[in-house]
Design an enzyme around this catalytic site. Structure first.
Site, PDB file in Angstrom:
ATOM      1  N   LEU A 107      -9.337  -4.920  20.042  1.00  0.00           N
ATOM      2  CA  LEU A 107      -8.940  -6.311  19.909  1.00  0.00           C
ATOM      3  C   LEU A 107      -9.537  -7.170  21.011  1.00  0.00           C
ATOM      4  CD1 LEU A 107      -5.195  -6.198  18.887  1.00  0.00           C
ATOM      5  CD2 LEU A 107      -7.169  -6.552  17.462  1.00  0.00           C
ATOM      6  N   CYS A 108     -10.746  -6.816  21.449  1.00  0.00           N
ATOM      7  CA  CYS A 108     -11.378  -7.654  22.455  1.00  0.00           C
ATOM      8  C   CYS A 108     -12.739  -8.127  21.986  1.00  0.00           C
ATOM      9  CB  CYS A 108     -11.459  -6.942  23.796  1.00  0.00           C
ATOM     10  SG  CYS A 108     -11.855  -5.216  23.689  1.00  0.00           S
ATOM     11  N   GLY A 109     -12.865  -8.425  20.741  1.00  0.00           N
ATOM     12  CA  GLY A 109     -14.120  -8.984  20.264  1.00  0.00           C
ATOM     13  C   GLY A 109     -15.228  -7.971  20.307  1.00  0.00           C
TER      14      GLY A 109
END
Lengths: 342, 133
Positions: A108-110
């Protein structure tokens, strides 16, 4: 993609009965979108708070690294005349290279993890072309799962060495574990060169994976850059202070002092310290980049959720009003029919 | 005339205050430092740093590094440092046992080097608790 006129919306779940009231399903969807928005916004705020802490950690690491660098530069200067070699400065002909890859533990950090692993894969390819073997030390769950993929594992050139997992904030202890592994790999001559792949924190929206050579130690002007989170025009901004160590004059004047042991021995004791602090800095910067990436990704997700919620609301209202109008018409028509009979 | 001791690790400052006397573990033996010591630079081994405050001795386990003594200012840069009082005796004993087991299991030069370092560290930590001031 999304047609508000059809009351039957059953996306990809065949188990549900096909006839469903459109209004109810829309309402359910709107609720889930709102919940998702709350979660992503919370994650964004948490990441923002943690970036600040990560930045403080880097700042508190400065006294150590600036002292170390000053003394290291001094000793190296004195020893430059003599041709000194310690185990960690020994440069051999390179046959194998160790690559320490720092990734995140969570997603979930790109594009953060993807860009790091892509750079690692590229570097491995480069080394393969040069005919050099490669040993990978992977730090972080995401990197671990990438390197356990069959495509990498079965590659004869690449030997994945160890997996390190760091929970929470990187401290000197964790950096020590990695530094130990690297140190022993190098000193036992299993590898001839060690490189560190971490993500450099340039600004809150820019972070790039870089490869930094760790061993053998080459004495150059070390760039001790530190970043600071501050506010500029009311927006969060990042300023990078690049400190060139030779010019740092915080009273670190080094008078001519005696060495208790052989200068070579002293250099030998200091280089592991330097290695440790470099690894720690790589870990800290990677953490800060990961948090900034997560902040950005969650901010985008929140915006998307808000937009989607709006669209769904509009559709829901339309459906609802259409339904009410239909009922009204039925009632009126029924009433008309009754009165006409009289 | 008091000595000011500063113990730094890569991520924090472990100690930064005045002391009366210290004993540093180095490769070439232990060095006692009193006020007005001559300026000196020394490599610090994995061992125990003893600090005297008034009449009480404190111990700190150091994991190797470097020390500089200059003008009543002692700066010790180490990979890691733990105060004797902060170490849990049980946990330290267990770590020592694990380290010994690892050393016995170690094969090959590289594993032996790693295991040796870990053992020395674990041993230092255990010794730091056991020393009575």
């Amino acid at each position: 993609m999304f047609s508000p006129s059809k009351p039957r919306l059953s996306p990809v779940r065949p188990s549900l009965p096909p006839v469903r009231c459109g209004v109810r399903e829309l309402r359910h969807r709107i609720q889930t979108v709102h919940t998702t928005r709350k979660i992503t916004e919370a994650m964004k705020l948490v990441a923002a708070a943690r970036v600040r802490r990560a930045q403080e950690a880097v700042v508190s690491a400065r006294p150590f690294s600036s002292h170390l660098a000053a003394v290291l530069a001094d000793i190296a200067r004195r020893l430059r005349a003599d041709d000194v070699s310690t185990p960690l400065t020994a440069s051999r002909p390179v046959r194998t290279v160790a690559l320490v890859v720092v990734t995140a533990d969570r997603g979930l950090c790109g594009a953060f993890n993807k860009s790091v692993t892509r750079k690692a894969a590229n570097r491995i390819e480069e080394l393969k072309k040069l005919g050099l073997g490669c040993v990978v030390v992977s730090v972080g769950k995401k990197g671990n799962s990438f390197f356990s993929l069959d495509s990498i594992n079965s590659d004869p050139f690449v030997k994945v060495d160890s997996f390190v997992e760091i929970g929470g904030f990187p401290t000197a202890k964790e950096a020590q574990v990695i530094a130990d592994a690297v140190f022993s790999l190098f000193v036992s001559e299993e590898v001839d060169k060690v490189e560190l792949l971490y993500t450099r924190f340039v600004s809150l929206v820019r972070f790039e994976p870089v490869i930094q050579p760790l061993l053998p130690f080459v004495n150059e002007d070390c760039d001790d850059g530190v970043f600071r989170l501050s506010t500029k025009d009311g927006k969060l901004a990042v300023e990078r202070d690049d400190v060139r160590l030779r010019k740092e004059g915080e009273g670190l004047v080094l008078p001519l002092m005696e060495f208790e042991q052989d200068p070579v021995q002293i250099l030998d004791a200091m280089l592991p310290l330097y290695l440790n602090s470099q690894v720690l800095r790589g870990l800290q910067e990677s953490l800060a980049s990961e948090l900034a990436a997560r902040m950005g990704a969650m901010a985008t997700a929140t915006d998307n959720a808000v937009e989607l919620g709006k669209k769904l609301s509009v559709a829901y209202n339309r459906e609802r009003q259409a339904k009410i109008t239909g009922e009204l018409l039925e009632i009126v028509a029924g009433a008309e029919a009754l009165t006409k009979d009289d | 005339m008091t000595l000011n001791l500063c113990v730094l690790t890569p991520n924090r400052i472990v100690w930064d205050s005045e002391v009366k006397e210290i004993i540093l573990p180095t490769n070439s033996g232990q060095i006692g430092v009193l006020p007005n010591h001559a300026p000196i630079a020394a490599a610090v081994d994995i061992g125990i740093l003893r600090i005297r405050l008034k009449d009480q001795w404190l111990t700190m386990a150091l994991m190797g590094g470097f020390a500089r003594i200059n003008n009543n200012e002692i700066t010790v840069l180490v990979n890691d440092a733990e105060k004797g009082s902060d170490i849990d005796p049980q946990e330290a004993q267990e770590t020592l046992k694990i380290a010994e087991a690892n050393l016995n299991k170690a094969e090959g030069k590289r594993q032996k080097i790693e295991a040796n370092l870990a053992l020395r560290r674990a041993r230092t930590r255990v010794e730091a608790i056991n020393v009575i001031s």
